[in-house]
Design an enzyme around this catalytic site. Structure first.
Site, PDB file in Angstrom:
ATOM      1  N   GLY A  50      46.234  56.070 -16.846  1.00 44.52           N
ATOM      2  CA  GLY A  50      46.241  57.504 -17.133  1.00 44.52           C
ATOM      3  C   GLY A  50      44.822  58.005 -17.171  1.00 44.52           C
ATOM      4  N   CYS A  77      45.489  49.344 -17.211  1.00 40.31           N
ATOM      5  CA  CYS A  77      44.390  50.310 -17.326  1.00 40.31           C
ATOM      6  C   CYS A  77      44.498  51.108 -18.637  1.00 40.31           C
ATOM      7  CB  CYS A  77      44.351  51.199 -16.087  1.00 40.31           C
ATOM      8  SG  CYS A  77      42.812  52.127 -15.984  1.00 40.31           S
ATOM      9  N   TYR A  78      44.825  52.386 -18.567  1.00 37.77           N
ATOM     10  CA  TYR A  78      44.935  53.136 -19.824  1.00 37.77           C
ATOM     11  C   TYR A  78      45.978  52.494 -20.745  1.00 37.77           C
ATOM     12  CZ  TYR A  78      45.493  56.850 -23.216  1.00 37.77           C
ATOM     13  OH  TYR A  78      45.543  57.548 -24.390  1.00 37.77           O
ATOM     14  N   HIS A 165      44.234  47.789 -11.614  1.00 35.81           N
ATOM     15  CA  HIS A 165      45.511  48.333 -11.124  1.00 35.81           C
ATOM     16  C   HIS A 165      46.189  47.339 -10.184  1.00 35.81           C
ATOM     17  CE1 HIS A 165      45.331  52.465 -12.659  1.00 35.81           C
ATOM     18  NE2 HIS A 165      44.017  52.319 -12.570  1.00 35.81           N
ATOM     19  N   GLU A 167      49.069  47.433  -9.066  1.00 28.94           N
ATOM     20  CA  GLU A 167      50.035  48.081  -8.179  1.00 28.94           C
ATOM     21  C   GLU A 167      49.430  48.581  -6.872  1.00 28.94           C
ATOM     22  OE1 GLU A 167      48.736  49.237 -10.881  1.00 28.94           O
ATOM     23  OE2 GLU A 167      48.465  51.399 -10.875  1.00 28.94           O
ATOM     24  N   ASP A 223      69.899  60.148   4.616  1.00 31.28           N
ATOM     25  CA  ASP A 223      70.311  60.194   3.205  1.00 31.28           C
ATOM     26  C   ASP A 223      71.787  60.558   3.050  1.00 31.28           C
ATOM     27  OD1 ASP A 223      67.638  59.795   2.959  1.00 31.28           O
ATOM     28  OD2 ASP A 223      67.170  61.826   2.303  1.00 31.28           O
ATOM     29  N   LYS A 370      63.237  56.154  -0.328  1.00 30.61           N
ATOM     30  CA  LYS A 370      63.733  56.196   1.051  1.00 30.61           C
ATOM     31  C   LYS A 370      63.927  54.805   1.683  1.00 30.61           C
ATOM     32  CE  LYS A 370      64.395  59.268   4.430  1.00 30.61           C
ATOM     33  NZ  LYS A 370      64.967  60.607   4.203  1.00 30.61           N
TER      34      LYS A 370
END
Ligand code: XMP
Length: 515
Positions: A50, A77-78, A165, A167, A223, A370
């Site tokens: 954050g 992180c945060y 991070h 990710e 979709d 998706k």
């Protein structure tokens, strides 16, 4: 698995990476209390990064009680600093800001978090404050030049944290660290697979719909096709698919959709409603993008209601209570579904619904990204042409004509768009390019010269983008030869268009569509 969002743009990415590890994840805002978070019964929690400093006024915090609930937690992180702070560690301004690729060195301590990860790894950092002292009971697992405590763990309590991070792809062993936390730290099983999603959704749909009837808004896109196929599998004959031709489709699209329909939905019933006139009538004189979206959204529903009445009449008065929609997770988040997220556009299948809607919604894809929808489509046996179709927005060409939508303008845009799409396909780039809207600047005219004469025509914009999930996108670097061919063909073959321009804006700050 819950991701607590501390306001970073990374929370979605974390959720995606967790799902790539075949574990279902959802995002909750940091304003959720410990009680609310635990009420969701999470198997594990990740606290995201954050923008704040834990010492800033009004900085989001996390209650120490979250760490006493026996749920494995990974702070990033945060989230890592907030965790240290809550548990009595020290977070300090070291004056050493770290940003970007940063070497991180493991200490002697061992932890499942670093299984299969070398002692030195390059990680993606973005921080000013640092944890200078780990809380009691925690072992320091790694350090970096700017972070005396770059990772820690309390193995017994199943609490972990990293300053970087994991990710983002720039963190070399990021996904490995995440999966180590999920599989080993939290002991989760990778069972979020397309097969399980189908099974779970089919059971849920059966429970929701019971013996009542449902109609599905079929747009021809992946979709709604996947949503229809899922519901078809769950309730069979009780489903009727309704395809509304609102006159805002691309060239030959309606015919192709009808043709592909049988294969794409496992043989569900199809009703085609031609509603071009009413849509164009309602759109006459309207130029505001949000107004167009609202009108198109509302007309969709009204058209379905008429279809509903016909279906009821044909089935001896039996009610149609449900409307199936292919709403996706990013639609939900972008329409303000996540707290603190701005309402960027009213996606017609979420924010644009009128208040007096008479159907209960069935949205089996509401929690999916998706790529997951495509995997589910393949699992259901849908053909590749449908599963890998490029996205096309529900409001269609209505939001690709900048200015009033008229029949003539639609015809013009359809011609230009057909050329651009045909050339993209011929170049073999359909899969590489996420989508390529062609936008008609209907109120702009410019001077040109063609043959010996002066022209005063409209420009079209090519908007080729590459993306992973439409949440962010970059403009596609199409080969110049291809761009040149598209431009030549459009300006030569489409009477009224004398200029082709290229949109070189990423998202953000631009969106993919122009309206
Ligand atoms: P934006 O323009 O928001 O688009 O960057 C992101 C993706 O969503 C599609 N899109 C829509 N799809 N109804 C839809 O079903 C809509 O109202 C809508 N608006 C945008 C867009 O084509 C892109 O793939």
């Amino acid at each position: 698995m819950l991701v607590v969002d501390y306001g970073a743009q990374y929370a979605q990415l974390i959720a995606r990476r967790v799902r790539e590890a075949h574990i279902y994840s959802e995002i909750v805002p940091h304003t959720a209390s410990t009680e609310q978070i635990l009420a969701k019964n999470p198997a594990a929690i990740i606290l995201s990064g954050g923008p704040s400093s834990v010492y800033a006024d009004g900085a989001p915090s996390v209650g120490a009680d979250l760490f006493q609930a026996g749920v494995p937690v990974l702070g990033i992180c945060y989230g890592f600093q907030a965790m240290a702070n809550a548990l009595g560690g020290t977070v300090a301004k070291t004056g050493l800001r770290e940003y970007g690729h940063t070497p991180v060195n493991a200490t002697e301590a061992t932890s499942c978090l670093f299984d299969g990860v070398p002692a030195e790894q390059v990680a993606w950092m973005s921080h000013g404050d640092s944890v200078s002292e780990a809380p009691a009971g925690f072992t320091v697992l790694a350090t970096s030049a700017g972070a005396p405590v770059a990772a820690f763990a309390n193995e017994d309590a199943k609490l972990y944290g990293v300053q970087w991070h994991p990710e983002v792809n720039h963190s070399e062993f990021g996904q490995k660290v995440l999966t180590n936390f999920l599989y080993e730290g939290a002991g989760l099983k990778p069972d979020w697979t397309p097969g399980n999603i189908v099974e779970e959704q089919v059971a849920r749909i059966r429970e929701q719909v019971g013996s009542k009837r449902a109609i599905c808004a079929l747009s021809g896109g992946v979709d709604s096709a996947v949503a229809a196929a899922l519901v078809q599998r769950a309730i069979g004959e009780q489903l009727t698919c309704v395809y509304v031709d609102h006159g805002l489709m691309r060239q030959n699209e309606s015919v192709e959709i009808e043709k592909a329909f049988g294969a794409s939905t496992g043989g569900a019933k199809l009703m085609v409603v031609h509603a071009e006139d009413i849509f164009l009538e309602k759109l006459a004189g309207v130029t505001d993008p949000e107004a167009k979206r609202k009108i198109i959204g509302e007309q969709f529903i009204r058209t379905f209601e008429r279809a509903q009445a016909e279906i009821i009449a044909a089935s001896e008065g039996e009610d149609v209570a449900f409307l199936v929609q292919g709403t996706l997770y990013p639609d939900v988040v972008e329409s303000g579904g996540g707290e603190g997220t701005a309402n960027i556009k009213s996606h017609h299948n979420v924010g644009g619904l009128p208040d007096d809607i008479e159907f209960e919604l069935v949205e089996p894809l509401r929690a999916l990204f998706k790529d997951e929808v495509r995997a589910v489509g393949t699992e259901l046996g849908l053909p590749d042409e449908i599963v890998h179709r490029q996205p096309f927005p529900g409001p269609g060409l209505g939001i690709r004509i900048i200015g009033e939508v008229t029949r003539e303008r639609l015809d013009l845009l359809r011609e230009a768009d057909a050329i651009a799409r045909a050339e993209l396909t011929a170049a073999g780039l359909d899969r590489e390019v996420w989508q390529m809207p062609v936008v008609l600047l209907a109120d702009v005219r410019s001077v040109g010269v063609q043959g010996d004469g002066r022209t005063y025509g409209h420009p079209v914009v090519l908007r080729p983008v590459s993306s992973e999930d439409a949440m962010t996108a970059d403009w596609s670097r199409l080969p110049y030869d291809l761009l040149s061919k598209i431009s030549n063909r459009i300006t030569n073959e489409v009477d009224g268009i004398n200029r082709v321009v290229l949109d070189v804006t990423s998202k953000p700050p631009g969106t993919i569509e122009w309206e």
